[in-house]
Design a protein around this motif. Structure first.
Motif, PDB file in Angstrom:
ATOM      1  N   VAL A  11      33.130  48.668  83.187  1.00 11.45           N
ATOM      2  CA  VAL A  11      33.010  50.113  83.041  1.00 11.45           C
ATOM      3  C   VAL A  11      33.250  50.755  84.400  1.00 11.45           C
ATOM      4  N   GLN A  12      33.743  51.982  84.380  1.00 10.57           N
ATOM      5  CA  GLN A  12      33.939  52.714  85.625  1.00 10.57           C
ATOM      6  C   GLN A  12      32.625  53.303  86.110  1.00 10.57           C
ATOM      7  N   ALA A  13      32.544  53.523  87.397  1.00 11.48           N
ATOM      8  CA  ALA A  13      31.363  54.155  87.968  1.00 11.48           C
ATOM      9  C   ALA A  13      31.096  55.484  87.264  1.00 11.48           C
ATOM     10  N   GLY A  14      29.825  55.714  86.970  1.00 12.96           N
ATOM     11  CA  GLY A  14      29.441  56.908  86.240  1.00 12.96           C
ATOM     12  C   GLY A  14      29.381  56.716  84.738  1.00 12.96           C
ATOM     13  N   GLY A  15      29.883  55.598  84.277  1.00  4.95           N
ATOM     14  CA  GLY A  15      29.900  55.314  82.858  1.00  4.95           C
ATOM     15  C   GLY A  15      28.599  54.715  82.363  1.00  4.95           C
ATOM     16  N   SER A  16      28.613  54.318  81.088  1.00  2.00           N
ATOM     17  CA  SER A  16      27.410  53.792  80.437  1.00  2.00           C
ATOM     18  C   SER A  16      27.726  52.505  79.688  1.00  2.00           C
ATOM     19  N   LEU A  17      26.706  51.677  79.568  1.00  3.14           N
ATOM     20  CA  LEU A  17      26.759  50.481  78.746  1.00  3.14           C
ATOM     21  C   LEU A  17      25.378  50.286  78.134  1.00  3.14           C
TER      22      LEU A  17
END
Length: 119
Positions: A11-17
């Protein structure tokens, strides 16, 4: 009793998982479920834990960004990770402590799942 973790990925920085860890087998009581992580070259650290009473505890580095929760009916713990940072990159593992239906204590680890956060 077995643990099955899932949900890692890139995931890119700032994203969620969202990570999941399901406990299966003859479980009488889950006292606590905990997420740990280990980044390359670093020691394993506790990320978040939740007890059977619903009490939670978080590492300072993830407070306000990660949320641990459970679905008691499914014996599953979730780790919602928001505002991810590259420094969150690690192998995440879940741990469960409790008692089987025969009242034997267990302390189990699930297979780790890799979370990679790109900058």
């Amino acid at each position: 009793v077995q643990l099955q973790a899932s949900g890692g990925g890139l995931v890119q920085a700032g994203g969620s998982l969202r990570l999941s860890c399901a406990a299966s087998g003859s479980i009488h009581l889950l006292n606590a479920m905990t997420w740990y992580r280990q980044a390359p070259g670093k020691q394993r650290e506790l990320v978040a834990t939740i007890t059977s009473s619903g009490s939670t505890n978080y590492a300072d580095s993830v407070k306000g960004r990660f949320t641990i929760s459970t679905d008691s009916a499914k014996n599953t713990v979730y780790l919602q990770m928001d505002s991810l940072k590259p420094e969150d990159t690690a192998v995440y593992s879940c741990n469960a402590r409790g008692y089987t239906s025969l009242f034997r204590a267990f302390d189990l680890w699930g297979r780790g799942t890799l979370v990679t956060v790109s900058s």
